[in-house]
Write an enzyme that holds these catalytic residues in place. Structure first.
Site, PDB file in Angstrom:
ATOM      1  N   LYS A   1      46.014  30.584  42.719  1.00  0.00           N
ATOM      2  CA  LYS A   1      44.732  29.944  42.429  1.00  0.00           C
ATOM      3  C   LYS A   1      44.904  28.524  41.875  1.00  0.00           C
ATOM      4  O   LYS A   1      45.997  28.146  41.423  1.00  0.00           O
ATOM      5  CB  LYS A   1      43.945  30.824  41.453  1.00  0.00           C
ATOM      6  CG  LYS A   1      43.544  32.177  42.054  1.00  0.00           C
ATOM      7  CD  LYS A   1      42.567  32.896  41.141  1.00  0.00           C
ATOM      8  CE  LYS A   1      42.155  34.235  41.732  1.00  0.00           C
ATOM      9  NZ  LYS A   1      41.120  34.893  40.896  1.00  0.00           N
TER      10      LYS A   1
ATOM     11  N   TYR B   1      34.484  35.194  48.708  1.00  0.00           N
ATOM     12  CA  TYR B   1      34.121  36.119  47.628  1.00  0.00           C
ATOM     13  C   TYR B   1      32.729  36.733  47.843  1.00  0.00           C
ATOM     14  O   TYR B   1      32.100  37.145  46.868  1.00  0.00           O
ATOM     15  CB  TYR B   1      34.168  35.390  46.286  1.00  0.00           C
ATOM     16  CG  TYR B   1      35.565  35.252  45.707  1.00  0.00           C
ATOM     17  CD1 TYR B   1      36.323  36.375  45.383  1.00  0.00           C
ATOM     18  CD2 TYR B   1      36.121  33.998  45.446  1.00  0.00           C
ATOM     19  CE1 TYR B   1      37.591  36.266  44.831  1.00  0.00           C
ATOM     20  CE2 TYR B   1      37.394  33.878  44.888  1.00  0.00           C
ATOM     21  CZ  TYR B   1      38.116  35.012  44.579  1.00  0.00           C
ATOM     22  OH  TYR B   1      39.370  34.911  44.027  1.00  0.00           O
TER      23      TYR B   1
ATOM     24  N   ASN C   1      42.875  33.109  36.586  1.00  0.00           N
ATOM     25  CA  ASN C   1      43.871  34.169  36.420  1.00  0.00           C
ATOM     26  C   ASN C   1      45.033  34.078  37.411  1.00  0.00           C
ATOM     27  O   ASN C   1      45.645  35.085  37.763  1.00  0.00           O
ATOM     28  CB  ASN C   1      43.202  35.552  36.414  1.00  0.00           C
ATOM     29  CG  ASN C   1      42.563  35.917  37.746  1.00  0.00           C
ATOM     30  OD1 ASN C   1      42.504  35.100  38.646  1.00  0.00           O
ATOM     31  ND2 ASN C   1      42.105  37.150  37.865  1.00  0.00           N
TER      32      ASN C   1
HETATM   33  P1  CMP Z   1      40.168  38.116  42.013  1.00  0.00           P
HETATM   34  O1  CMP Z   1      41.242  39.134  42.115  1.00  0.00           O
HETATM   35  O2  CMP Z   1      40.377  36.843  42.730  1.00  0.00           O
HETATM   36  O3  CMP Z   1      38.771  38.754  42.486  1.00  0.00           O
HETATM   37  C1  CMP Z   1      37.530  38.343  41.992  1.00  0.00           C
HETATM   38  C2  CMP Z   1      37.657  37.410  40.830  1.00  0.00           C
HETATM   39  O4  CMP Z   1      36.514  37.295  40.023  1.00  0.00           O
HETATM   40  C3  CMP Z   1      38.725  37.940  39.885  1.00  0.00           C
HETATM   41  O5  CMP Z   1      39.977  37.786  40.445  1.00  0.00           O
HETATM   42  C4  CMP Z   1      38.452  37.124  38.643  1.00  0.00           C
HETATM   43  O6  CMP Z   1      39.088  35.871  38.650  1.00  0.00           O
HETATM   44  C5  CMP Z   1      36.950  36.953  38.735  1.00  0.00           C
HETATM   45  N1  CMP Z   1      36.306  37.845  37.799  1.00  0.00           N
HETATM   46  C6  CMP Z   1      36.290  39.182  37.815  1.00  0.00           C
HETATM   47  N2  CMP Z   1      35.570  39.650  36.779  1.00  0.00           N
HETATM   48  C7  CMP Z   1      35.138  38.578  36.105  1.00  0.00           C
HETATM   49  C8  CMP Z   1      34.344  38.410  34.954  1.00  0.00           C
HETATM   50  N3  CMP Z   1      33.862  39.483  34.276  1.00  0.00           N
HETATM   51  N4  CMP Z   1      34.114  37.179  34.550  1.00  0.00           N
HETATM   52  C9  CMP Z   1      34.580  36.109  35.240  1.00  0.00           C
HETATM   53  N5  CMP Z   1      35.339  36.212  36.353  1.00  0.00           N
HETATM   54  C10 CMP Z   1      35.610  37.434  36.774  1.00  0.00           C
END
Ligand code: CMP
Length: 137
Positions: free
Chosen positions: A9, A49, A112
């Site tokens: 990311k 997404y 993340n």
């Molecule tokens: P990813 O595995 O890329 O899939 C969806 C993304 O949404 C996840 O990683 C996080 O980066 C983001 N995400 C999931 N839950 C939350 C949350 N409660 N608040 C903000 N971002 C979120």
């Protein structure tokens, strides 16, 4: 053999952690089938997404994912989807186990460091969203 889709990311690319994360992926036995750096448009992030479109964090997530270059890739090994999720660690780095990519490189649940497909149908959609068949032979 199974394939999964992953993204280093924008936070991890910006921090100069791309090489370290790719090294962990290769050391975990994955073959990099296809790889490309891209700077997503907001619309591209929203399409990727789309399953999260109703979530309260969707807007911020798409803004973040289009904030800078990321590295998209197709990865292969046995049990690839589950194994990548093991080495990534929990979505929220605060809950990620020691030695996982998110524990070591992620700052928050949004920034993340890495994405990995969560199921075979998702992997199929995500691979096809970014890569043509010719690129993943
Ligand atoms: P990813 O595995 O890329 O899939 C969806 C993304 O949404 C996840 O990683 C996080 O980066 C983001 N995400 C999931 N839950 C939350 C949350 N409660 N608040 C903000 N971002 C979120």
């Amino acid at each position: 053999m199974e394939r999964t889709f992953s993204i280093v990311k924008p936070d991890a690319v910006k921090a100069g952690n791309t090489g370290a994360i790719l090294s962990r992926i290769e050391k975990a036995g994955f073959r990099i089938v296809a790889l490309r750096m891209r700077h997503l448009t907001r619309a591209e992030a929203e399409g990727f997404y789309h399953v999260h479109a109703a979530r309260p964090f969707f807007g911020d997530l798409c803004t973040f994912m289009s904030s800078g270059p990321c590295v998209t890739m197709v990865l292969e090994r046995d049990n690839a989807i589950a194994h990548l999720r093991d080495i990534m660690g929990a979505t929220n780095p605060a809950n990620a186990a020691a030695g996982t990519i998110r524990k070591d490189f992620a700052a928050s649940i949004e920034a993340n460091a890495i994405h990995g497909s969560d199921a075979p149908e998702t992997a199929k959609f995500e691979i096809g969203y970014f890569f043509a068949g010719l690129e993943t032979r």
